[in-house]
Design an enzyme around this catalytic site. Structure first.
Site, PDB file in Angstrom:
ATOM      1  N   GLU A  17      -2.851  14.531   0.196  1.00 54.48           N
ATOM      2  CA  GLU A  17      -1.981  13.361   0.060  1.00 54.48           C
ATOM      3  C   GLU A  17      -2.444  12.465  -1.081  1.00 54.48           C
ATOM      4  O   GLU A  17      -3.623  12.107  -1.169  1.00 54.48           O
ATOM      5  CB  GLU A  17      -1.975  12.557   1.361  1.00 54.48           C
ATOM      6  CG  GLU A  17      -1.054  11.330   1.281  1.00 54.48           C
ATOM      7  CD  GLU A  17      -0.844  10.687   2.627  1.00 54.48           C
ATOM      8  OE1 GLU A  17      -0.346  11.391   3.528  1.00 54.48           O
ATOM      9  OE2 GLU A  17      -1.202   9.508   2.793  1.00 54.48           O
ATOM     10  N   ASP A 109       5.415   0.443   8.301  1.00 55.65           N
ATOM     11  CA  ASP A 109       4.788  -0.737   8.894  1.00 55.65           C
ATOM     12  C   ASP A 109       5.655  -1.975   8.687  1.00 55.65           C
ATOM     13  O   ASP A 109       6.383  -2.079   7.688  1.00 55.65           O
ATOM     14  CB  ASP A 109       3.414  -0.989   8.271  1.00 55.65           C
ATOM     15  CG  ASP A 109       2.435   0.141   8.574  1.00 55.65           C
ATOM     16  OD1 ASP A 109       2.530   0.704   9.674  1.00 55.65           O
ATOM     17  OD2 ASP A 109       1.597   0.439   7.706  1.00 55.65           O
ATOM     18  N   GLN A 179      -2.384  10.979  12.081  1.00 50.23           N
ATOM     19  CA  GLN A 179      -3.166   9.898  11.524  1.00 50.23           C
ATOM     20  C   GLN A 179      -4.610  10.367  11.425  1.00 50.23           C
ATOM     21  O   GLN A 179      -5.044  11.244  12.163  1.00 50.23           O
ATOM     22  CB  GLN A 179      -3.066   8.675  12.456  1.00 50.23           C
ATOM     23  CG  GLN A 179      -3.986   7.519  12.152  1.00 50.23           C
ATOM     24  CD  GLN A 179      -3.562   6.780  10.903  1.00 50.23           C
ATOM     25  OE1 GLN A 179      -3.851   7.244   9.797  1.00 50.23           O
ATOM     26  NE2 GLN A 179      -2.882   5.665  11.058  1.00 50.23           N
ATOM     27  N   GLN A 215     -15.971   1.055   3.469  1.00 53.00           N
ATOM     28  CA  GLN A 215     -14.665   1.725   3.534  1.00 53.00           C
ATOM     29  C   GLN A 215     -14.378   2.182   4.959  1.00 53.00           C
ATOM     30  O   GLN A 215     -13.267   2.008   5.470  1.00 53.00           O
ATOM     31  CB  GLN A 215     -14.652   2.932   2.595  1.00 53.00           C
ATOM     32  CG  GLN A 215     -13.368   3.768   2.668  1.00 53.00           C
ATOM     33  CD  GLN A 215     -13.560   5.176   2.132  1.00 53.00           C
ATOM     34  OE1 GLN A 215     -14.496   5.875   2.525  1.00 53.00           O
ATOM     35  NE2 GLN A 215     -12.690   5.581   1.221  1.00 53.00           N
TER      36      GLN A 215
END
Length: 289
Positions: A17, A109, A179, A215
């Site tokens: 992705e 979202d 996810q 992160q």
């Protein structure tokens, strides 16, 4: 080649992705990374776009570039956010005309600063409605939808979340891409629950290699993805960037090996437009389930 056909043989199908870069230099760097990622013989690439559809045009440009470089199928993300049905159909027509093969169909979202998703007048409220639109009017496009091993953060419970997922599959989705998650047990439990619910399309795990502790913390907060204690402890124990990178990549590599050993149909890697982590974790692996 149909989307679901990538998951029909014994090879664990790999996909990557990307997201639209903001500069010409970023696009050039992305192209270099795509070439490196092709060493691992991916089945296809996907590309996201900015909030509210702000980079849809750039997304199609990126996918055109990827297709030019790789000659592989490509998939565009598409959300319901801020779009009428007419605008969604217009984008799908443009995507089809430019050679897009698949769509990752998402509700999207809520806009920043709001807590609840509200469809625009003439728009769609749920991802299953978007899947139904694509399936009925753009049947040439393969459709992927999102699944949430740790439950979507807006869902009141796992049962409701699974019911929503089944509606998307029943509306015409070909595959589910999950996810990101950091503990494979979450994926395996989710897969078992999907099968019990009568969901029989490929459930493709999504993996994001963590390359630094900040992160990891930020993503865990944003995506509600649980970080295993051992991974968190190891990354928190050092401030050395190279060591944190090594720890995160090794964790993703172990996730990959374990997933393949447990017969996943494929793995989708969130590479953040970079190739170093994916190259390091995939190097030398034989991804055959």
């Amino acid at each position: 080649m149909s989307l679901i056909s990538h998951y029909k043989d014994s090879r664990c199908a790999i996909s990557f992705e990307l997201f639209p870069p903001k500069t010409a230099q970023g696009l050039e760097s992305l192209a270099d990374n795509v070439r490196r990622l092709c060493e691992f013989k991916p089945s296809y690439f996907t590309c996201t776009y900015g909030a509210g559809g702000s980079t849809r045009g750039t997304t199609l440009s990126v996918l055109a570039k990827v297709r030019e470089i790789t000659n592989l199928p490509v998939a565009s993300h598409l959300t319901c956010v801020g779009s009428t049905v007419e605008e969604l159909e217009s984008y799908l027509n443009e995507a089809t005309a430019q050679g897009t093969d698949y769509i990752v169909a998402l509700r999207g979202d809520p806009p920043k600063g709001t807590e609840e998703f509200v469809a625009v007048e003439g728009g769609l409220r749920y991802a299953n409605e978007l899947v139904e639109l694509i399936h009925s009017k753009f049947s040439n496009l393969g459709i992927a939808v999102a699944g949430y091993p740790e439950v979507h953060q807006e869902s009141p419970d796992a049962k409701t979340d699974l019911e929503n997922l089944k509606r998307k599959v029943d509306a015409g989705a070909d595959i589910i891409i999950t996810q990101l998650f950091y503990d494979n047990i979450d994926y395996f439990r989710f897969r078992d629950r999907c099968v019990a619910a009568g969901i029989n399309v490929p459930i493709v795990p999504g993996i994001l290699p963590v390359t630094n502790f900040k992160q990891a913390q930020r993503i865990a907060t944003m995506c509600k993805a649980r970080i295993p204690y051992d991974l968190e402890k190891a990354m928190d124990a050092t401030e050395d960037a190279d060591e944190q990178f090594r720890i995160g990549v090794e964790h993703a590599r172990m996730q990959t090996v374990n997933l393949v050993e447990n017969d996943v149909p494929g793995i989708h890697y969130y590479v953040l437009n970079k190739s170093d982590a994916a190259t390091a974790l995939l190097d030398g692996l034989q991804l055959v389930s």
